[in-house]
Design an enzyme around this catalytic site. Structure first.
Site, mmCIF file in Angstrom:
data_model
loop_
_atom_site.group_PDB
_atom_site.id
_atom_site.type_symbol
_atom_site.label_atom_id
_atom_site.label_comp_id
_atom_site.label_asym_id
_atom_site.label_seq_id
_atom_site.Cartn_x
_atom_site.Cartn_y
_atom_site.Cartn_z
ATOM 1 N N ASN A 1 0.864 -1.182 0.000
ATOM 2 C CA ASN A 1 0.000 0.000 0.000
ATOM 3 C C ASN A 1 0.906 1.239 0.000
ATOM 4 O O ASN A 1 1.502 1.557 1.024
ATOM 5 C CB ASN A 1 -0.897 -0.027 1.251
ATOM 6 C CG ASN A 1 -1.733 1.233 1.383
ATOM 7 O OD1 ASN A 1 -1.834 2.026 0.442
ATOM 8 N ND2 ASN A 1 -2.336 1.421 2.553
ATOM 9 N N TRP A 2 0.988 1.877 -1.161
ATOM 10 C CA TRP A 2 1.897 3.029 -1.276
ATOM 11 C C TRP A 2 1.283 4.304 -0.727
ATOM 12 O O TRP A 2 1.939 5.346 -0.723
ATOM 13 C CB TRP A 2 2.305 3.223 -2.741
ATOM 14 C CG TRP A 2 3.368 2.260 -3.200
ATOM 15 C CD1 TRP A 2 3.919 1.231 -2.464
ATOM 16 C CD2 TRP A 2 4.032 2.240 -4.470
ATOM 17 N NE1 TRP A 2 4.867 0.574 -3.212
ATOM 18 C CE2 TRP A 2 4.965 1.176 -4.445
ATOM 19 C CE3 TRP A 2 3.922 3.013 -5.630
ATOM 20 C CZ2 TRP A 2 5.778 0.862 -5.539
ATOM 21 C CZ3 TRP A 2 4.730 2.708 -6.721
ATOM 22 C CH2 TRP A 2 5.657 1.643 -6.664
ATOM 23 N N LYS A 3 0.032 4.263 -0.331
ATOM 24 C CA LYS A 3 -0.637 5.456 0.217
ATOM 25 C C LYS A 3 -0.419 6.646 -0.731
ATOM 26 O O LYS A 3 -0.438 6.467 -1.945
ATOM 27 C CB LYS A 3 -0.141 5.741 1.634
ATOM 28 C CG LYS A 3 -0.219 4.497 2.533
ATOM 29 C CD LYS A 3 0.003 4.780 3.965
ATOM 30 C CE LYS A 3 0.018 3.456 4.724
ATOM 31 N NZ LYS A 3 -0.017 3.605 6.154
ATOM 32 N N GLU B 1 -5.388 -5.273 10.581
ATOM 33 C CA GLU B 1 -4.395 -4.215 10.778
ATOM 34 C C GLU B 1 -4.702 -3.477 12.078
ATOM 35 O O GLU B 1 -5.518 -2.535 12.083
ATOM 36 C CB GLU B 1 -4.447 -3.220 9.616
ATOM 37 C CG GLU B 1 -4.156 -3.839 8.266
ATOM 38 C CD GLU B 1 -3.568 -2.814 7.313
ATOM 39 O OE1 GLU B 1 -2.438 -3.012 6.887
ATOM 40 O OE2 GLU B 1 -4.246 -1.807 7.027
ATOM 41 N N GLY C 1 2.229 2.107 10.707
ATOM 42 C CA GLY C 1 3.152 3.222 10.541
ATOM 43 C C GLY C 1 3.834 3.657 11.822
ATOM 44 O O GLY C 1 4.446 4.724 11.877
ATOM 45 N N HIS D 1 -9.680 0.843 4.951
ATOM 46 C CA HIS D 1 -8.392 1.066 5.623
ATOM 47 C C HIS D 1 -8.622 2.024 6.800
ATOM 48 O O HIS D 1 -9.425 2.949 6.712
ATOM 49 C CB HIS D 1 -7.388 1.655 4.626
ATOM 50 C CG HIS D 1 -5.989 1.673 5.164
ATOM 51 N ND1 HIS D 1 -5.547 2.616 6.067
ATOM 52 C CD2 HIS D 1 -4.935 0.839 4.941
ATOM 53 C CE1 HIS D 1 -4.280 2.366 6.372
ATOM 54 N NE2 HIS D 1 -3.887 1.287 5.709
ATOM 55 N N SER E 1 3.300 -2.320 10.263
ATOM 56 C CA SER E 1 4.755 -2.234 10.420
ATOM 57 C C SER E 1 5.466 -3.545 10.084
ATOM 58 O O SER E 1 6.453 -3.893 10.725
ATOM 59 C CB SER E 1 5.128 -1.766 11.828
ATOM 60 O OG SER E 1 4.611 -0.476 12.068
ATOM 61 N N GLU F 1 -7.049 4.469 7.830
ATOM 62 C CA GLU F 1 -6.858 5.893 7.512
ATOM 63 C C GLU F 1 -8.108 6.456 6.829
ATOM 64 O O GLU F 1 -8.405 7.646 6.959
ATOM 65 C CB GLU F 1 -5.597 6.074 6.652
ATOM 66 C CG GLU F 1 -4.348 5.855 7.497
ATOM 67 C CD GLU F 1 -3.097 5.484 6.729
ATOM 68 O OE1 GLU F 1 -3.082 5.599 5.486
ATOM 69 O OE2 GLU F 1 -2.124 5.051 7.389
ATOM 70 N N GLY G 1 2.699 -1.320 4.286
ATOM 71 C CA GLY G 1 2.724 0.088 3.921
ATOM 72 C C GLY G 1 4.141 0.553 3.636
ATOM 73 O O GLY G 1 4.688 0.335 2.557
ATOM 74 N N GLY G 2 4.763 1.172 4.631
ATOM 75 C CA GLY G 2 6.075 1.810 4.464
ATOM 76 C C GLY G 2 7.108 0.957 3.762
ATOM 77 O O GLY G 2 7.786 1.421 2.834
HETATM 78 C C1 PEP Z 1 -0.917 0.039 5.995
HETATM 79 O O1 PEP Z 1 -1.034 1.243 5.870
HETATM 80 O O2 PEP Z 1 -1.774 -0.717 5.523
HETATM 81 C C2 PEP Z 1 0.239 -0.481 6.711
HETATM 82 C C3 PEP Z 1 0.242 -1.717 7.082
HETATM 83 O O3 PEP Z 1 1.272 0.424 6.920
HETATM 84 P P1 PEP Z 1 2.700 0.110 7.594
HETATM 85 O O4 PEP Z 1 3.203 -1.192 7.037
HETATM 86 O O5 PEP Z 1 3.550 1.273 7.226
HETATM 87 O O6 PEP Z 1 2.462 0.009 9.079
#
Ligand code: PEP
Length: 246
Positions: free
Chosen positions: A9-11, A159, A165, A91, A203, A93, A224-225
């Site tokens: 997920n590149w957001k 999640e 994050g 999600h 994470s 967010e 994500g990151g």
């Molecule tokens: C996400 O936003 O779905 C996510 C899992 O982010 P991160 O891996 O950065 O915690």
């Protein structure tokens, strides 16, 4: 045949230049039992598909509408038209920053299924719920709120909001326990043994991935990151592949 899923997920990150750089550094041999997908921002879906044909395409959100006077919206049908296979819905967010309710998320899920794509329903408790011991109740409620009446062609991503994050990762035991709860609840809501895959997100990085992906109830990861770094994402993909032999 068992399939493991890895979705990046590149957001709101990326550019044409960063996609070219990612593709030039991406080195991972695909495998028929591993589905690797990336969800870039909407404008880059076509660019990513053309530059990185080994990866499946995903989107981060969609509209509940098929088409019409809905400025700024993108329909699931349009995402199918440009080659997407998966669409994230719910999600945290989107829930927190855009006020998305379980009812709206359920309608998005239905729109994605109607377009022939696979929704990835994101669920997870926040830290207050976890501290109060209410995480199972909270996640069951999110599942029931969005999944009732849906077809079983869906992926779930667990999640925990406190792990997204933040660098905090749920322990393998916490993840495995919650995934068992989710699988039981999904079977209760959808009926029978729906065998819906459940991914973990929060994470995930090359260090934590082997233990998390090795949990018996974990069928993949939403990242994500770390998915912005081709080396880290490929390492996680290797862990996903290794988990098939556990
Ligand atoms: C996400 O936003 O779905 C996510 C899992 O982010 P991160 O891996 O950065 O915690």
């Amino acid at each position: 045949m068992t399939t493991v899923y890895l979705i990046g997920n590149w957001k709101q990150h990326g550019s044409r230049a960063s996609i070219a750089a990612f593709a030039s550094q991406w080195s991972f041999e695909g495998h028929e039992q591993l589905a690797v997908a990336i969800a870039p921002p909407f404008p880059y879906i076509g660019e990513l598909g053309a530059t990185l044909p080994d990866c499946l395409l995903a989107a981060q959100d969609c509209s509940i509408q098929e088409q019409g006077a809905h400025t700024g919206e993108v329909s699931a049908g349009m995402l199918a038209d440009v080659g997407c296979r998966f669409v994230l819905v719910g999600h945290s967010e989107r829930r927190v920053h855009h006020g998305e309710t379980d009812e709206l998320i359920g309608r998005k899920l239905a729109a994605v299924q109607a377009a022939g794509l696979t929704p990835v329903l994101c669920v997870g408790e926040d830290s207050a719920m976890r501290q109060a011991g209410e995480q199972n109740h909270a996640v069951r409620g999110q599942l029931r709120g969005a999944l009732s009446g849906m077809a079983s062609s869906v992926l779930i991503a667990y999640e925990p909001v406190w792990a997204i994050g933040t660098g905090l990762t749920a322990t393998p035991d916490q993840v495995n326990d919650m995934h068992a709860v989710i699988k039981a609840e999904v079977n209760a809501v959808l009926g029978g043994d729906s065998d819906v895959p459940v991914l973990y997100g929060g994470s995930v990085n090359p260090e934590t991935a082997p233990a998390l992906l090795g949990c018996p109830h974990v069928d993949g990861a939403l990242v994500g990151g770390a998915s912005l770094d081709p080396g880290a994402f490929a390492d996680i993909a290797r862990s996903a592949l290794n988990s098939l032999s556990y």
